[in-house]
Design a protein around this motif. Sequence first.
Motif, PDB file in Angstrom:
ATOM      1  N   ILE A 246       0.884  -1.180  -0.116  1.00 47.85           N
ATOM      2  CA  ILE A 246       0.125   0.154  -0.112  1.00 47.85           C
ATOM      3  C   ILE A 246       0.903   1.198  -0.096  1.00 47.85           C
ATOM      4  CG2 ILE A 246      -1.698   1.350   1.359  1.00 47.85           C
ATOM      5  CD1 ILE A 246      -2.828  -1.396   2.322  1.00 47.85           C
ATOM      6  N   LYS A 247       1.957   1.430   0.724  1.00 45.25           N
ATOM      7  CA  LYS A 247       3.044   2.477   0.957  1.00 45.25           C
ATOM      8  C   LYS A 247       3.789   2.632  -0.467  1.00 45.25           C
ATOM      9  CE  LYS A 247       3.666   3.068   5.716  1.00 45.25           C
ATOM     10  NZ  LYS A 247       4.853   2.832   6.888  1.00 45.25           N
ATOM     11  N   LYS A 248       3.917   1.436  -1.023  1.00 46.61           N
ATOM     12  CA  LYS A 248       4.685   1.444  -2.287  1.00 46.61           C
ATOM     13  C   LYS A 248       3.702   2.069  -3.430  1.00 46.61           C
ATOM     14  CE  LYS A 248       7.332  -1.359  -5.410  1.00 46.61           C
ATOM     15  NZ  LYS A 248       7.936  -2.558  -6.128  1.00 46.61           N
ATOM     16  N   ALA A 249       2.178   1.735  -3.429  1.00 47.90           N
ATOM     17  CA  ALA A 249       1.581   2.043  -4.533  1.00 47.90           C
ATOM     18  C   ALA A 249       1.228   3.877  -4.301  1.00 47.90           C
ATOM     19  CB  ALA A 249       0.234   1.674  -4.148  1.00 47.90           C
ATOM     20  N   GLU A 250       1.283   4.197  -2.989  1.00 50.85           N
ATOM     21  CA  GLU A 250       1.245   5.782  -2.637  1.00 50.85           C
ATOM     22  C   GLU A 250       2.508   6.441  -2.897  1.00 50.85           C
ATOM     23  OE1 GLU A 250       0.477   5.802   1.776  1.00 50.85           O
ATOM     24  OE2 GLU A 250      -1.584   5.388   1.540  1.00 50.85           O
ATOM     25  N   MET A 251       3.536   5.650  -2.723  1.00 45.06           N
ATOM     26  CA  MET A 251       4.958   6.285  -3.271  1.00 45.06           C
ATOM     27  C   MET A 251       5.239   6.464  -4.780  1.00 45.06           C
ATOM     28  SD  MET A 251       8.529   4.412  -2.796  1.00 45.06           S
ATOM     29  CE  MET A 251       8.203   3.306  -4.316  1.00 45.06           C
ATOM     30  N   ILE A 252       4.815   5.494  -5.450  1.00 46.95           N
ATOM     31  CA  ILE A 252       4.755   5.448  -6.926  1.00 46.95           C
ATOM     32  C   ILE A 252       3.749   6.792  -7.426  1.00 46.95           C
ATOM     33  CG2 ILE A 252       3.895   4.545  -9.009  1.00 46.95           C
ATOM     34  CD1 ILE A 252       4.611   1.853  -7.714  1.00 46.95           C
ATOM     35  N   ARG A 253       2.449   6.756  -6.793  1.00 46.12           N
ATOM     36  CA  ARG A 253       1.625   8.018  -7.267  1.00 46.12           C
ATOM     37  C   ARG A 253       2.449   9.388  -6.847  1.00 46.12           C
ATOM     38  NH1 ARG A 253      -3.397   8.076  -9.029  1.00 46.12           N
ATOM     39  NH2 ARG A 253      -4.692  10.086  -8.690  1.00 46.12           N
ATOM     40  N   ASP A 254       3.015   9.249  -5.768  1.00 45.92           N
ATOM     41  CA  ASP A 254       3.708  10.407  -5.227  1.00 45.92           C
ATOM     42  C   ASP A 254       4.820  11.072  -6.332  1.00 45.92           C
ATOM     43  OD1 ASP A 254       4.884  12.364  -4.003  1.00 45.92           O
ATOM     44  OD2 ASP A 254       5.368  11.538  -1.904  1.00 45.92           O
ATOM     45  N   MET A 255       5.303   9.917  -6.931  1.00 50.79           N
ATOM     46  CA  MET A 255       6.536  10.415  -7.870  1.00 50.79           C
ATOM     47  C   MET A 255       5.643  10.793  -9.112  1.00 50.79           C
ATOM     48  SD  MET A 255       8.989   7.146  -7.321  1.00 50.79           S
ATOM     49  CE  MET A 255      10.052   7.467  -8.671  1.00 50.79           C
ATOM     50  N   ILE A 256       4.701  10.063  -9.540  1.00 51.73           N
ATOM     51  CA  ILE A 256       4.105  10.573 -10.861  1.00 51.73           C
ATOM     52  C   ILE A 256       3.330  11.842 -10.805  1.00 51.73           C
ATOM     53  CG2 ILE A 256       2.324  10.141 -12.626  1.00 51.73           C
ATOM     54  CD1 ILE A 256       4.753   8.085 -12.322  1.00 51.73           C
TER      55      ILE A 256
ATOM     56  N   LYS B 182       9.877  15.886 -21.563  1.00 46.01           N
ATOM     57  CA  LYS B 182      10.747  15.655 -20.282  1.00 46.01           C
ATOM     58  C   LYS B 182       9.640  14.787 -19.589  1.00 46.01           C
ATOM     59  CE  LYS B 182      13.550  19.601 -19.616  1.00 46.01           C
ATOM     60  NZ  LYS B 182      13.464  20.737 -19.043  1.00 46.01           N
ATOM     61  N   ARG B 183       8.325  14.726 -19.379  1.00 49.88           N
ATOM     62  CA  ARG B 183       7.272  14.006 -18.733  1.00 49.88           C
ATOM     63  C   ARG B 183       7.804  12.714 -19.326  1.00 49.88           C
ATOM     64  NH1 ARG B 183       3.421  18.104 -19.394  1.00 49.88           N
ATOM     65  NH2 ARG B 183       2.144  17.018 -20.751  1.00 49.88           N
ATOM     66  N   GLU B 184       7.734  12.472 -20.561  1.00 50.78           N
ATOM     67  CA  GLU B 184       7.817  11.000 -21.027  1.00 50.78           C
ATOM     68  C   GLU B 184       9.053  10.233 -20.677  1.00 50.78           C
ATOM     69  OE1 GLU B 184       7.174   8.473 -24.999  1.00 50.78           O
ATOM     70  OE2 GLU B 184       6.379  10.475 -24.820  1.00 50.78           O
ATOM     71  N   ILE B 185      10.128  11.042 -20.614  1.00 48.16           N
ATOM     72  CA  ILE B 185      11.557  10.429 -20.274  1.00 48.16           C
ATOM     73  C   ILE B 185      11.420  10.144 -18.969  1.00 48.16           C
ATOM     74  CG2 ILE B 185      13.847  11.045 -20.140  1.00 48.16           C
ATOM     75  CD1 ILE B 185      13.703  12.890 -22.576  1.00 48.16           C
ATOM     76  N   TYR B 186      10.826  10.926 -18.034  1.00 46.91           N
ATOM     77  CA  TYR B 186      10.764  10.684 -16.510  1.00 46.91           C
ATOM     78  C   TYR B 186       9.949   9.395 -16.224  1.00 46.91           C
ATOM     79  CZ  TYR B 186      13.512  14.705 -15.196  1.00 46.91           C
ATOM     80  OH  TYR B 186      14.542  15.486 -14.814  1.00 46.91           O
ATOM     81  N   ILE B 187       8.917   9.275 -17.065  1.00 49.93           N
ATOM     82  CA  ILE B 187       7.869   8.150 -16.842  1.00 49.93           C
ATOM     83  C   ILE B 187       8.437   6.850 -16.939  1.00 49.93           C
ATOM     84  CG2 ILE B 187       5.839   6.999 -17.603  1.00 49.93           C
ATOM     85  CD1 ILE B 187       4.933   9.010 -15.756  1.00 49.93           C
TER      86      ILE B 187
ATOM     87  N   MET C 280      10.911   1.491 -10.574  1.00 47.22           N
ATOM     88  CA  MET C 280       9.874   0.910  -9.479  1.00 47.22           C
ATOM     89  C   MET C 280       9.326  -0.532 -10.406  1.00 47.22           C
ATOM     90  SD  MET C 280       9.983   3.399  -7.713  1.00 47.22           S
ATOM     91  CE  MET C 280       8.960   2.676  -6.563  1.00 47.22           C
ATOM     92  N   ASP C 281       9.967  -0.902 -11.223  1.00 47.32           N
ATOM     93  CA  ASP C 281       9.453  -2.244 -11.998  1.00 47.32           C
ATOM     94  C   ASP C 281       8.045  -2.268 -11.877  1.00 47.32           C
ATOM     95  OD1 ASP C 281      10.020  -4.627 -12.901  1.00 47.32           O
ATOM     96  OD2 ASP C 281       9.959  -5.785 -10.936  1.00 47.32           O
ATOM     97  N   ILE C 282       7.558  -1.293 -12.837  1.00 50.65           N
ATOM     98  CA  ILE C 282       6.209  -1.207 -12.883  1.00 50.65           C
ATOM     99  C   ILE C 282       6.091  -0.966 -14.429  1.00 50.65           C
ATOM    100  CG2 ILE C 282       5.776   0.999 -12.231  1.00 50.65           C
ATOM    101  CD1 ILE C 282       3.040   0.308 -11.116  1.00 50.65           C
ATOM    102  N   SER C 283       4.987  -1.345 -15.237  1.00 45.36           N
ATOM    103  CA  SER C 283       4.710  -1.119 -16.619  1.00 45.36           C
ATOM    104  C   SER C 283       4.438   0.292 -16.902  1.00 45.36           C
ATOM    105  CB  SER C 283       3.424  -1.897 -17.291  1.00 45.36           C
ATOM    106  OG  SER C 283       2.385  -1.011 -16.643  1.00 45.36           O
ATOM    107  N   GLU C 284       5.024   0.966 -18.059  1.00 46.33           N
ATOM    108  CA  GLU C 284       5.120   2.134 -18.573  1.00 46.33           C
ATOM    109  C   GLU C 284       3.369   2.474 -18.717  1.00 46.33           C
ATOM    110  OE1 GLU C 284       7.395   2.846 -21.771  1.00 46.33           O
ATOM    111  OE2 GLU C 284       9.231   2.375 -20.975  1.00 46.33           O
ATOM    112  N   ASP C 285       2.813   1.801 -19.160  1.00 43.32           N
ATOM    113  CA  ASP C 285       1.198   2.019 -19.673  1.00 43.32           C
ATOM    114  C   ASP C 285       0.580   2.359 -18.388  1.00 43.32           C
ATOM    115  OD1 ASP C 285       1.703   1.317 -22.167  1.00 43.32           O
ATOM    116  OD2 ASP C 285       0.924  -0.474 -21.987  1.00 43.32           O
ATOM    117  N   VAL C 286       0.915   1.401 -17.204  1.00 42.10           N
ATOM    118  CA  VAL C 286       0.043   1.950 -16.082  1.00 42.10           C
ATOM    119  C   VAL C 286       0.430   3.556 -15.397  1.00 42.10           C
ATOM    120  CG1 VAL C 286       0.111   1.406 -13.399  1.00 42.10           C
ATOM    121  CG2 VAL C 286      -0.045  -0.328 -14.998  1.00 42.10           C
ATOM    122  N   LEU C 287       1.844   3.630 -15.614  1.00 34.70           N
ATOM    123  CA  LEU C 287       2.472   5.233 -15.105  1.00 34.70           C
ATOM    124  C   LEU C 287       1.546   6.020 -15.795  1.00 34.70           C
ATOM    125  CD1 LEU C 287       6.010   4.183 -14.299  1.00 34.70           C
ATOM    126  CD2 LEU C 287       4.040   4.328 -12.918  1.00 34.70           C
ATOM    127  N   PHE C 288       1.651   5.867 -17.551  1.00 35.89           N
ATOM    128  CA  PHE C 288       1.000   6.994 -18.272  1.00 35.89           C
ATOM    129  C   PHE C 288      -0.247   7.192 -18.052  1.00 35.89           C
ATOM    130  CE2 PHE C 288       4.667   6.390 -21.251  1.00 35.89           C
ATOM    131  CZ  PHE C 288       5.145   7.452 -21.398  1.00 35.89           C
TER     132      PHE C 288
END
Length: 655
Positions: A383-393, A404-409, A416-424
């Motif tokens: 749960i904390k990891k999910a919050e952390m990822i959202r914090d970074m995004i 720049k946004r795309e490069i950082y994603i 974070m070892d998570i798919s780019e699609d989810v992050l986008f």
Amino acid sequence: MIHKSTIDAVFDAARIEEVIGDFVQLKKAGSNFKGLSPFSEEKTPSFMVSPVKQIWKDFSSGKGGNAVAFLMEHEHFTYPEAIKYLAKKYNIEVEETKQTDEQKQQADERESMYLVSEFANTFFKNSLHKTEQGKAIGLTYFKERGFTEETIQAFSLGYSPDVWDAFTTEAIKKGYQLEFLEKTGLTIVKEEKQFDRFKGRVMFPIQSMSGRVLGFGGRILTNEKKAAKYLNSPESDIYHKSKVLYGIYHAKQAIAKNDNCYLVEGYTDVIQFYQTGVKNVVSSSGTALTPDQIRLVSRLTKNITVLFDSDAAGMRASIRGIDLILEQGMNVKVCSFPEGEDPDSFAKQNTLEELTSYLEENVQDFISFKASLLQKEASNDPIKKAEMIRDMITSVSKIPDVIKREIYIRECSKIMDISEDVLFDTLAQIRNDHTKDQRKQQKTAQKKSFEVVKTEVKKAPEVNRQYELERKIIEILLLYGKKEEEFEDLILKENEEGELVHELEQYTAKVFEKIYLDLQEDEIEFTNNDFKTLYTILIEQLNQEEDFRLENFINHIDPEIASEITSILMTEDKHSLSRWHDKEIHVKLKENNVSAYVHDVILNLRGVLIAQKIEELKQSIMTSENNEDNHETLQDISDYLLLRKILSEKLNRVV
């Protein structure tokens, strides 16, 4: 009063690109320089500096002028202060007569506050170096911090005596008014008593980008539990905490040169770095970072490196400032120090080579740093990891640039070892939520405005052609007045058959002579008072001075008129800001055919005046009650229409 010889020497020595370059990061744009406006918020440059003309123009705010005008606008200097600043910059001795008591009293309120602050700075320095208490307490403290005498002098460090009213008593004795001692916050007034705000503290003057003292920071040296460790001047007309960075005056040139700014937390961090040799460093002075402070840096560079203390609380506080920096379109890197160290202590214990080497080897991109910091906190909690990822995004969503946004994603996906699609998808959701919130706020604001004011649709203002043409004549006189040109006129002459025909006549003349004679011939007077004044002065100087120099003319004319001149002269340079050449759109330059341009402007002005005269005559017929009296008026209209036809033929010939 400053002697004219000093003013002339200052204007001769000052280079406008050097003066403004201390405050704004300038980039070459053809023969000019361009940069972001220091007077408004913007992402693309609208600020132009012309080294050839020795003037500047800010197209976003409409302001412009010479080097002195810039200092008066940007630093709120008076004219004499701007001259003194430039004299100091170019090592010119200032000759002046002393101000009378009456002249001192006439200084405005803001200026009085600056004078009080400067006096306080001198008082605190003298107290540090010339009193037993200052040497024993203040100077000893600074020496224990490792500051050299040279550094103490460079930063104007001082000491406020541990006496309730030492400074206030001395200031009043020297003629400074209690009103301004209170307004600057140097003196606290309660009922009929007054006492020093900074009693018993070592003093750090807070300076503007040009070096003016705006306020102070004071550190207490005793262990009083009730007293704050650090105390700053309160907000005033000259000191706004959110718009000032400690050390910016000393750092500005190094920031521009290195194209990077180190951001630390405290006064001593800045001083210790500077002493070690890293001079491109500033501090927010213990207050939360603000957009205004970031924009102050953005005038000099687009790159900020945030230096963290090793303690977790310090890191967390600084992390919050990173989102704000990203939102302003800046590039952010971060660097933390070993456990138990801060920028002050680390710089003190290391040489310049060791310090720069550490910064280069340990600096991280903000996303990598934030990820490593948050991962420690999240541990293995999903749960904390999910919050952390959202914090970074959320941080990434603040970046205005799409690439720049795309490069950082993509970088975040790897870390974070998570798919780019989810992050986008998450990024899109966050940005959409933000857009909805903005629209909601706008609608609320619009609703309120509709409730208060009934809006009316306004027509776009009509262009005043006569004003524009008069303005062009001033422009021609300023730029090409002394230039000799081949002119040609179509003259009406009678041929052998007795008919009036056009005959081409060519002759050589100076531009100002051509304009003067043409306007005299038609008895044309300027309708705009500023242009009328300028025209008279220009014709006189162009006629009398063999070596007419534009920069000298601007430097010795009334500042308000000088501002109008700048606006006229820099209008054409505005094209280079839009980089039309890069888009294969080539702007026609006037200097390629000055004589044709002069003809065009004068003939068009005649055309406007003729049209006005025809309209006046038509109106007089419409209001006339006796039709028999209109015969002469109708003949006049016919004559003017013929004249307008001839002008059209001439314009076709020239254009």
